[in-house]
Design an enzyme around this catalytic site. Sequence first.
Site, mmCIF file in Angstrom:
data_model
loop_
_atom_site.group_PDB
_atom_site.id
_atom_site.type_symbol
_atom_site.label_atom_id
_atom_site.label_comp_id
_atom_site.label_asym_id
_atom_site.label_seq_id
_atom_site.Cartn_x
_atom_site.Cartn_y
_atom_site.Cartn_z
ATOM 1 N N ASP A 42 0.764 -1.181 -0.013
ATOM 2 C CA ASP A 42 0.028 -0.044 0.113
ATOM 3 C C ASP A 42 0.944 1.327 -0.043
ATOM 4 O O ASP A 42 2.116 1.213 0.394
ATOM 5 C CB ASP A 42 -1.039 -0.127 1.178
ATOM 6 N N ASP A 44 -0.095 5.064 0.952
ATOM 7 C CA ASP A 44 -0.028 6.162 1.818
ATOM 8 C C ASP A 44 -0.249 5.294 3.162
ATOM 9 O O ASP A 44 -1.211 4.466 3.434
ATOM 10 C CB ASP A 44 -1.310 6.883 1.561
#
Length: 556
Positions: A42, A44
């Site tokens: 992922d 952020d």
Amino acid sequence: MRQDQEDPYQRRSAQVYAAADRAGSGSVASPRPVLYDAVLLDRDGTLIEDVPYNGDPEKVRPVAGARAALDRLRAAGLRLAVVTNQSGLARGYFTGEQMRAVHARVEELLGRFDAWLVCPHDDADGCDCRKPAPGLVYAAARELGTTASRCVLVGDIGRDIGAALAAGAAGVLVPTPVTRPEEVAAAGWVATDLPAAVAEILRRQQAVQPSTTAPVRTALVVRSDSAGDVLVTGPAIRAVAAGAERVVLLCGPRGRAAANLLPGVDEIIEHPLPWIDPTPGPVDPDAMRSLTARLGAVGADQAVVFTSFHQSALPLALLLRMAGIDRIAAISDDYPGSLLDIRHRVPVGVPEPERALSLAAAAGHRLPDGDEPVLRLRPDAVPPRPADLGDPGYVVLHPGSDASSRACPPEVATRIVGALTDAGHRVLVTGGPDERAVTARVAAAGGTDLGGRTDLAGLAAILADASAVVVGNTGPAHLAAAAGVPVVSLFAPTVPFGQWGPYRVPTVRLGDAAAPCRDTRAASCPVPGHPCLSGVDPDEVVDALRTLAVSGGGSR
Ligand SMILES: [Zn+2]
């Protein structure tokens, strides 16, 4: 759905930003790693600090230790992809060009990634790629030339882990202050930070890879306890079988039907072990003497004793010594003295199939290339499915369990059947001979009652043609995984999900992971009202099937 056709996401694919000039990186060492080809990250909150809707490269700040951790993965030959929801694109908060500038800055700071997979949609778009939908994970696996089940995804919120599990990938949650406590409770694998997640990925990858191998003529493998325990040991038994001329399996009466289904087993000895059985009889000295003689007659030159983390291998190791077996391997935290030649240790939280594979590796065995570390059944041991069940594509609901603490409350199961039927699903309700009253009551809400109609092999045949199985933490969940059929897991948290969740098959986990029964290993629920599963909303099951791309009417 089979492992080799696990990509139903053709309707609206995610945007792929793969760099054209990146051929030839990360050449795979030989032999192929057993567990993973790729790590998906992922963006952020996982790779870089979360700056909401950031379109400014100057604001990119990597999390602590990110560059070194990623370089460790690259050095190990793992391919890397970023999988990120960027609804700011749909909302017009930044442009695609700004986003690509941010990604260029990320690569400047963290090194290059083999692929970038971006969902540009908003929740309202109903796309297949916005996490927790699994579309980005499937797309990343495809882009990296592998399958989702050979990927592990690292993320900071429940959406990340949901997407990983729904694709049949592994998921590691690295919580931040914004991660909700229920998301942490539900995750089967949690790491304190990105470097710790990477260290554990590499440790698990290494642990199933033997450092030395030694040929074995006859291997005696042992897995007592119930059907599910035997099924999750299957990959490890296949690993031993790959390195031995003959494999003899010692199992208990409760695991015998599952033992019959395992590939790689040449011969089965069935005998109860009183230090393993949940409701043991007294220790009968004559029975122990005759078991010892029988084990001696096997003529094994190696024994590998598989156990769960709360079971001891040592009493059997003593019998094996008395039977004259001089190479014995087992997992033991207890001091084994001279009972074991290989005393293996495994940290808590490792999936049971990998835990067993790591013991097989310590004993010198690994799965051959081409045999994925998934659960698997012998095709010739599964009978044809009864013809009167109609076409494949139904949903199976299996409400019961040997342990009542892990069974779905009948009233909840009944409402689930109603909701599934309303959503257009054809529902079959399965259960053992002693569960007929429950299956009849549950199926009355609109399903077909198959309670008591099948043995374990017959149940495997029915599950194999399902488009999904709704089931608690019990043997049939592992049968579904062995058939490659997606699971909606109504998982009572009495044991860790990370160890006992359906392995390497698309899964959605439901139920209260933080309920007070958590980690109690209770066989009957210690909490009034069975709250971990009684709170499951039937609409959650309907939504879970949608996430797994199982549509009403059975088409996929
Ligand atoms: Zn999307």
